[in-house]
Design a protein around this motif. Structure first.
Motif, short mmCIF file in Angstrom:
data_model
loop_
_atom_site.label_atom_id
_atom_site.label_comp_id
_atom_site.label_asym_id
_atom_site.label_seq_id
_atom_site.Cartn_x
_atom_site.Cartn_y
_atom_site.Cartn_z
N ARG A 10 32.17 -57.21 126.38
CA ARG A 10 33.56 -57.54 126.00
C ARG A 10 33.83 -57.12 124.56
N ILE A 11 32.89 -57.35 123.67
CA ILE A 11 33.05 -56.94 122.27
C ILE A 11 33.15 -55.42 122.18
N ALA A 12 32.33 -54.72 122.95
CA ALA A 12 32.38 -53.25 122.96
C ALA A 12 33.72 -52.76 123.47
N THR A 13 34.26 -53.43 124.47
CA THR A 13 35.58 -53.04 125.00
C THR A 13 36.66 -53.28 123.95
N LEU A 14 36.62 -54.42 123.29
CA LEU A 14 37.61 -54.72 122.25
C LEU A 14 37.51 -53.74 121.08
N ALA A 15 36.29 -53.29 120.77
CA ALA A 15 36.08 -52.34 119.68
C ALA A 15 36.26 -50.90 120.14
N ARG A 16 36.58 -50.72 121.43
CA ARG A 16 36.77 -49.40 122.02
C ARG A 16 35.52 -48.53 121.87
N LEU A 17 34.39 -49.15 122.14
CA LEU A 17 33.11 -48.43 122.11
C LEU A 17 32.63 -48.20 123.53
N LYS A 18 32.12 -47.02 123.79
CA LYS A 18 31.51 -46.74 125.09
C LYS A 18 30.02 -46.99 124.94
N LEU A 19 29.56 -48.06 125.56
CA LEU A 19 28.13 -48.38 125.49
C LEU A 19 27.50 -48.12 126.86
N THR A 20 26.48 -47.30 126.85
CA THR A 20 25.73 -47.08 128.08
C THR A 20 24.77 -48.24 128.28
N ASP A 22 21.61 -48.24 128.48
CA ASP A 22 20.41 -48.19 127.64
C ASP A 22 20.71 -48.58 126.19
N ARG A 23 21.98 -48.53 125.76
CA ARG A 23 22.36 -48.95 124.41
C ARG A 23 22.79 -50.42 124.35
N MET A 24 22.96 -51.05 125.52
CA MET A 24 23.44 -52.43 125.56
C MET A 24 22.41 -53.39 124.96
N GLY A 25 21.15 -53.21 125.27
CA GLY A 25 20.09 -54.09 124.76
C GLY A 25 19.96 -54.04 123.24
N PRO A 26 19.84 -52.83 122.64
CA PRO A 26 19.76 -52.76 121.18
C PRO A 26 21.02 -53.30 120.48
N MET A 27 22.19 -53.07 121.10
CA MET A 27 23.43 -53.58 120.50
C MET A 27 23.44 -55.11 120.54
N GLN A 28 22.98 -55.69 121.65
CA GLN A 28 22.90 -57.14 121.76
C GLN A 28 21.95 -57.69 120.71
N HIS A 29 20.82 -57.03 120.51
CA HIS A 29 19.86 -57.46 119.51
C HIS A 29 20.46 -57.39 118.11
N ASP A 30 21.15 -56.28 117.79
CA ASP A 30 21.75 -56.12 116.46
C ASP A 30 22.83 -57.17 116.19
N LEU A 31 23.69 -57.42 117.18
CA LEU A 31 24.73 -58.42 117.00
C LEU A 31 24.14 -59.82 116.84
N ASN A 32 23.10 -60.13 117.59
CA ASN A 32 22.44 -61.43 117.44
C ASN A 32 21.80 -61.57 116.07
N GLN A 33 21.24 -60.47 115.52
CA GLN A 33 20.66 -60.51 114.18
C GLN A 33 21.75 -60.77 113.13
N ILE A 34 22.91 -60.14 113.32
CA ILE A 34 24.02 -60.36 112.39
C ILE A 34 24.48 -61.81 112.44
N LEU A 35 24.62 -62.36 113.63
CA LEU A 35 25.04 -63.76 113.75
C LEU A 35 24.00 -64.71 113.17
N HIS A 36 22.73 -64.38 113.35
CA HIS A 36 21.66 -65.20 112.77
C HIS A 36 21.75 -65.18 111.24
N PHE A 37 22.01 -64.02 110.67
CA PHE A 37 22.14 -63.91 109.22
C PHE A 37 23.35 -64.71 108.73
N ILE A 38 24.45 -64.67 109.46
CA ILE A 38 25.63 -65.45 109.09
C ILE A 38 25.32 -66.95 109.14
#
Length: 95
Positions: A10-20, A22-38
Protein backbone atom coordinates in the motif's frame (compact mmCIF):
# COMPACT_ATOMS: atom_id res chain seq x y z
CA UNK A 1 5.66 -1.04 15.11
CA UNK A 2 6.25 -3.53 12.32
CA UNK A 3 4.95 -3.39 8.77
CA UNK A 4 3.54 -6.43 6.99
CA UNK A 5 3.68 -7.17 3.24
CA UNK A 6 0.24 -5.68 2.56
CA UNK A 7 1.15 -2.38 4.25
CA UNK A 8 4.38 -2.19 2.27
CA UNK A 9 2.41 -2.78 -0.96
CA UNK A 10 0.00 0.00 0.00
CA UNK A 11 2.86 2.39 0.80
CA UNK A 12 4.50 1.54 -2.53
CA UNK A 13 1.23 2.24 -4.34
CA UNK A 14 0.81 5.59 -2.57
CA UNK A 15 4.42 6.49 -3.43
CA UNK A 16 3.83 5.33 -7.03
CA UNK A 17 6.63 2.79 -6.82
CA UNK A 18 6.63 -0.42 -8.80
CA UNK A 19 7.92 -3.08 -6.43
CA UNK A 20 8.51 -6.57 -7.70
CA UNK A 21 8.06 -9.51 -5.36
CA UNK A 22 11.84 -9.90 -4.96
CA UNK A 23 12.16 -6.24 -3.83
CA UNK A 24 9.23 -6.44 -1.40
CA UNK A 25 11.22 -8.19 1.36
CA UNK A 26 14.18 -5.76 1.40
CA UNK A 27 11.80 -2.79 1.24
CA UNK A 28 9.83 -4.16 4.20
CA UNK A 29 13.08 -4.61 6.12
CA UNK A 30 14.25 -1.05 5.31
CA UNK A 31 10.94 0.52 6.31
CA UNK A 32 10.88 -1.44 9.57
CA UNK A 33 14.44 -0.25 10.31
CA UNK A 34 13.35 3.35 9.72
CA UNK A 35 10.37 2.96 12.04
CA UNK A 36 12.58 1.32 14.68
CA UNK A 37 14.97 4.28 14.49
CA UNK A 38 12.06 6.71 14.87
CA UNK A 39 10.93 4.79 17.96
CA UNK A 40 14.43 5.20 19.40
CA UNK A 41 14.33 8.94 18.74
CA UNK A 42 10.94 9.20 20.45
CA UNK A 43 12.46 7.72 23.63
CA UNK A 44 14.88 10.66 23.99
CA UNK A 45 13.82 13.29 26.53
CA UNK A 46 13.70 16.63 24.74
CA UNK A 47 11.65 18.53 27.31
CA UNK A 48 14.60 20.78 28.23
CA UNK A 49 15.64 21.46 24.61
CA UNK A 50 14.59 24.79 23.16
CA UNK A 51 13.03 24.45 19.70
CA UNK A 52 14.79 26.19 16.83
CA UNK A 53 13.56 27.23 13.40
CA UNK A 54 16.82 26.36 11.65
CA UNK A 55 20.35 25.14 12.20
CA UNK A 56 22.00 28.48 11.49
CA UNK A 57 20.52 30.85 14.06
CA UNK A 58 23.23 33.53 13.95
CA UNK A 59 22.34 36.84 12.36
CA UNK A 60 24.41 39.09 10.19
CA UNK A 61 25.74 42.24 11.82
CA UNK A 62 23.93 45.30 10.54
CA UNK A 63 25.63 48.56 9.64
CA UNK A 64 24.24 52.00 10.37
CA UNK A 65 22.07 53.37 7.60
CA UNK A 66 23.81 56.65 6.88
CA UNK A 67 24.80 58.46 3.70
CA UNK A 68 28.48 58.01 3.01
CA UNK A 69 28.81 59.06 -0.61
CA UNK A 70 26.68 62.07 -1.39
CA UNK A 71 26.94 65.61 -2.68
CA UNK A 72 29.04 64.66 -5.72
CA UNK A 73 26.71 65.88 -8.44
CA UNK A 74 29.53 67.37 -10.52
CA UNK A 75 31.58 64.17 -10.49
CA UNK A 76 28.57 62.04 -11.43
CA UNK A 77 27.45 64.30 -14.24
CA UNK A 78 30.99 64.71 -15.61
CA UNK A 79 30.65 61.47 -17.60
CA UNK A 80 27.19 62.24 -19.00
CA UNK A 81 27.02 63.01 -22.74
CA UNK A 82 24.37 65.72 -22.17
CA UNK A 83 23.31 67.53 -18.98
CA UNK A 84 20.53 70.02 -18.24
CA UNK A 85 19.58 71.46 -14.83
CA UNK A 86 21.91 69.03 -13.00
CA UNK A 87 20.19 66.00 -14.59
CA UNK A 88 21.00 63.49 -17.29
CA UNK A 89 19.36 64.22 -20.64
CA UNK A 90 18.09 61.07 -22.32
CA UNK A 91 16.42 60.61 -25.69
CA UNK A 92 12.64 60.66 -25.82
CA UNK A 93 11.25 57.13 -25.99
CA UNK A 94 7.51 57.69 -26.46
CA UNK A 95 6.22 60.12 -29.07
Amino acid sequence: MSLDQETVKRIATLARLKLTSDRMGPMQHDLNQILHFIDQLNEVDTSQVEPIAGVNTSSMPLRKDEITDGDKVEKVLANAPEVACNMFVVPKVVE
